[in-house]
Scaffold this motif. Sequence first.
Motif, PDB file in Angstrom:
ATOM      1  N   GLU A 128     -10.192   4.122  -2.551  1.00 55.36           N
ATOM      2  CA  GLU A 128      -9.258   5.145  -2.619  1.00 55.36           C
ATOM      3  C   GLU A 128      -8.709   5.538  -1.599  1.00 55.36           C
ATOM      4  N   CYS A 129      -7.445   6.045  -1.540  1.00 54.80           N
ATOM      5  CA  CYS A 129      -6.588   6.720  -0.353  1.00 54.80           C
ATOM      6  C   CYS A 129      -6.093   8.051  -0.544  1.00 54.80           C
TER       7      CYS A 129
ATOM      8  N   SER B  36      -6.002  11.771  -1.716  1.00 52.49           N
ATOM      9  CA  SER B  36      -6.849  12.259  -2.502  1.00 52.49           C
ATOM     10  C   SER B  36      -7.608  11.410  -3.479  1.00 52.49           C
ATOM     11  N   GLY B  37      -7.216  10.255  -3.638  1.00 51.70           N
ATOM     12  CA  GLY B  37      -8.047   9.285  -4.346  1.00 51.70           C
ATOM     13  C   GLY B  37      -8.256   9.848  -5.978  1.00 51.70           C
ATOM     14  N   PHE B  38      -9.356   9.369  -6.530  1.00 55.17           N
ATOM     15  CA  PHE B  38      -9.708   9.731  -7.619  1.00 55.17           C
ATOM     16  C   PHE B  38      -9.458  11.173  -8.029  1.00 55.17           C
TER      17      PHE B  38
END
Lengths: 365, 365, 365, 365
Positions: free
Chosen positions: C255-256, C258-260
């Motif tokens: 993920e980058c 804030s991601g999930f």
Amino acid sequence: MAGNSFGQAFVVTTAGESHGPANVVVIDGCPPGLAISVEELAAELARRRPGQSALVSQRDEPDVPEILAGVFDGATTGTSIAILIRSVDPRARDYEPIFDKYRPGHADFSYDAKYGVRDPRGGGRASARETVARVAAGAIAKKLVRESFGARIVGYVKQVGALTANVPEPARVTMCEVESFPDGTPNPVRCPDHEASKAMMALIEEVRSERDSIGGVAEIVATGVPAGLGEPVFDKLKAELAKALFSIPAVVGVECGSGFAAAAMRGSEHNDVFVPGPPIATASNRHGGMLGGITTGMPIVLRAAVKPTSSLPREQPTVNKAGQPTTIVTKGRHDPCLLPRFVPVAEAMVAIVLADHWLRWRGQR
Amino acid sequence: MAGNSFGQAFVVTTAGESHGPANVVVIDGCPPGLAISVEELAAELARRRPGQSALVSQRDEPDVPEILAGVFDGATTGTSIAILIRSVDPRARDYEPIFDKYRPGHADFSYDAKYGVRDPRGGGRASARETVARVAAGAIAKKLVRESFGARIVGYVKQVGALTANVPEPARVTMCEVESFPDGTPNPVRCPDHEASKAMMALIEEVRSERDSIGGVAEIVATGVPAGLGEPVFDKLKAELAKALFSIPAVVGVECGSGFAAAAMRGSEHNDVFVPGPPIATASNRHGGMLGGITTGMPIVLRAAVKPTSSLPREQPTVNKAGQPTTIVTKGRHDPCLLPRFVPVAEAMVAIVLADHWLRWRGQR
Amino acid sequence: MAGNSFGQAFVVTTAGESHGPANVVVIDGCPPGLAISVEELAAELARRRPGQSALVSQRDEPDVPEILAGVFDGATTGTSIAILIRSVDPRARDYEPIFDKYRPGHADFSYDAKYGVRDPRGGGRASARETVARVAAGAIAKKLVRESFGARIVGYVKQVGALTANVPEPARVTMCEVESFPDGTPNPVRCPDHEASKAMMALIEEVRSERDSIGGVAEIVATGVPAGLGEPVFDKLKAELAKALFSIPAVVGVECGSGFAAAAMRGSEHNDVFVPGPPIATASNRHGGMLGGITTGMPIVLRAAVKPTSSLPREQPTVNKAGQPTTIVTKGRHDPCLLPRFVPVAEAMVAIVLADHWLRWRGQR
Amino acid sequence: MAGNSFGQAFVVTTAGESHGPANVVVIDGCPPGLAISVEELAAELARRRPGQSALVSQRDEPDVPEILAGVFDGATTGTSIAILIRSVDPRARDYEPIFDKYRPGHADFSYDAKYGVRDPRGGGRASARETVARVAAGAIAKKLVRESFGARIVGYVKQVGALTANVPEPARVTMCEVESFPDGTPNPVRCPDHEASKAMMALIEEVRSERDSIGGVAEIVATGVPAGLGEPVFDKLKAELAKALFSIPAVVGVECGSGFAAAAMRGSEHNDVFVPGPPIATASNRHGGMLGGITTGMPIVLRAAVKPTSSLPREQPTVNKAGQPTTIVTKGRHDPCLLPRFVPVAEAMVAIVLADHWLRWRGQR
């Protein structure tokens, strides 16, 4: 992967068949801010267009380009450029009687062997019609290299049949000398030796009247290219240029600089002597502007041999798809000599290679 | 991107300089289960090796290959293959006096223009030493195409200087005829016309004694290649083969089939007539085994023009890096004629192209 | 094509198996003039090396790099760089009893399905041993991006099992905080939250003693990256970074920014507000340094989820190649938690992507 | 090179801006003989189309595809396919007042940083409008993998905001359950948990009424994929799928199989046990259908996190191109939640990756 793209940094991808609704080209990687107009594209397409003179195919294609993407406010944005060229005069019916027959010298048989199926209308994807997309992309490439480093790419007909033009200084030939006679009338054969031009025109008319065709050689010269373009080992500039030219239909030979004549030469007569700069140059140009596959700053000089048109308006023996003997007469409207219309296509491919290597060079340096 | 890889499905990547510690080749995409031994690689390398005869460079390189990856229990695993070839006789000192000078006909100047720096020992990356990696990869490619579809690739010297071999049936030339005389002694010039061979040997000895060099032409023939290989438009097989051959140092021209001779021909005499099958074939082979850039099943016939060796053991005028006039004598151990050792390199490149297009064809069909 | 290369302008190609003689990496496209020493490569390799602490695999590999090509006089020449890392402690015999069995969680079965054959010694090409080549290439990439635009790439362990580190300001974490405790002793778990580090160390020891393994998450932060890197559409920088991290063995999520967590957020709380420049920046960094896949100049923040080591020193049920039930105990020397040694590999991949896109950007602009 | 192409054997190249005249896609490498109709393309495009329900953007684009090349007599010919989708409802004027302002969460600023210029109408090339071309290409890829090996690719919405669907058996979800409620009425939110669907619909309406937006997670499942697809090392299938999904606008996280949950697991609970065949399978599917990046024949299970729509119909603070503070209200017609229309785009990208790796696999085996 499947052969319809060319280049690594200035990437040209094309689609379109001889008698399909349109040809399309997508150009990816062009720098932003390059001014491009539909008129500039149309001007190059007009040089390649059938019907431009009595010497070439009379298929009537206006070849009007439409820019669909990648250009905003008259300039490139840096994202992928798409150009559409609709076909208006396909006359696919000319080909119906021969859908099942293998035209000699054409790719009908080899395409069937490769794919099992093919678009049989006028050669489908194997037709020289696809070069319209190359010329559109080449117009942008030409402008890019001209604006970036002043490159000038001029092609011309060097030989038709046994007639060879005398072009003592390839690097000094101008587009004007190629396209027109001194009185300003168009030179339909695109040869800067105007005496030879007339003989070539007569020869082409002769082979046409005999329902035959004739081969030839084009020479393409790029001046103003800085030293240092090209990559080592496999992507030498000479190798990429050779691929670019050999990818054009009907090309059967390519040479640069001294070319095949070098085979009979000694090193002591072939080596070009470096002369003091700046800029450092060579006294002669047998190396054709590249050493180790990388430009020296001297003019790039290339020649491509083009075979005689395979489509002949006469009966030829052949076989059909079932492998049975038959005869064939190709009724399409074909060029008795491919060379005059080959010139802008060859220039386009040279421009695309130079644009690609210019961007590759900039990336690494 | 930066030019040290070739191919899309059978991908060859090389590294190594003339006088560095080693040359390396990584081959990615080779199918699993292909039996490969160090001995097979060594056999091909021996054909390219300097010092193999009196006619060639006397640099003493045993060129022993070591397989570092991709082969297990004597067969390829399908993952990337790495081969290492150490250099043992670099003698870089031969070059120290000329580090600063631009050798005529070499890439010293163009590399400096491109990179700003270069490895000056014997041409560095621009040296023909890098072809050792091509031949190692080519040995695997040759085996792959032989085992996959029975392809046989034979190259030979067709011309040295003004001496041209008479090879009436290129597709029938055997490796044995090329490598040996009828009495079994090695033919150092690799020409199947044994009368011409002797004249060529004498000519090469003559130019060597005159501290000069001579150019030539090699012909490469691939038989047993099925119809249908090659891609449309840009990756036509003829274009890929032209690039492959033009990527070899000193190549200045490539032609296939009739080649430049086609320029003087008419369509009615150039078209090859299809003859009933199965398999469908052509009565003649002026098309050199490809139509529309795709194989027809007929023999692929290519010729490459090779310029005379640029390194000459005599004084030549040139300039140094500062652009000042000077003179140069190259002291390395050079071939007076590149052709005999060019043959296995050209065969390797043809094999790599065929292997690549075979895998590409299988992917799509 | 066959998966052993990465990048388009800075191209990394690797070969080598877990228990073969060596791993090799070729780097093509690196700009000339970059100072590179064997010591710099060795320093990065030492961070990845097995046996570096009690927490990791005890296989004893010194991982000494040898530069074979592309570097002259201590600096890159612009041509392809080759690095060789010999294996010295393969102990392939550990694996002989299980050659025929499919280790759970490993690629034994899928490689057999793909290739029909495989190198069964310790995972062959599918082993994490191949990452040694990535780290060598990454050392050069790191130096290139640091010297070119001051980029700093720092990775660390963010989570082991249920233990999550508190890292309030990812962009301020230093390599020193990651590698060492405040008293200068090495931090074998590579987590900058030193309280969490100790709990993680205890947890890893616990799972090892239970002959089990544990997963985790690493965070990688790149600062100093200028706005404008990345390509539109398919080659967005986030996409290339995701591919780069997902290509590392055992990665199961990326993920980058804030991601999930973004899934549960509203636009009004997620959008980062632009703040006046120069340079223009954002007040927060939920976007993780990229918008539209192109860098904004804010820190790039990535996280990768790594599954627990599949090799377990305990009996597990499985099947053999014939599809029959059996049991397996993997005897190799494995890491109970992959995270500490994953960190330098992840940094290397991020560096390679940034180097590649830096060169791509330069080419087009 | 410049990011507008995807794939190596099934190569998709796109062009087109949000408010330009058209979007274009060229697909190169598709096998010959695949039946393709405009209706099939239109059906997939309709699933992505704005205006399809009250939940999504009300921009009125019929998205009618025109096939320009590569299809003859209703089937692919093996040469490059071109599809044109004209824009009919651009309303570029909506954007004129904000041409100079950087929309928060959008690529306006990063594109300016990259290219210096940009097409400011609705995001230009960075707009999600470009996904129309992906879906057209994906329709062909889907058909290819379905006809070639029976693959079925189903995506659905797994989470919107804090609402998570209960989908106990991802591999059993049908397209029908996703697209419709049991009574046959369309399910505008595309979630197979119909209770959750209603809550999600209410939530999306709520955020829209509050002039806000909301994020979510989609799950994509591919069944029927044979064991053995994917490449080692860099082109692992998981890496290619992650890149494919991350290349879609607004994606900020991707996981496969257990994903980030694996970080908290032990090897003994994470490893999937192999069970006897034929075919050999695993008892559970925490590995998500890939081991070592190569398929096992088990269902491929992926999840993508999508950030909340950045365009908000409310005033937000930002800066203009000169770096001065200002405010912005985006007036375009935007989706309050991207997830429902994201599903067909994600499916398309998964299909393209599988098609590409299927052809790559065939080439090597």
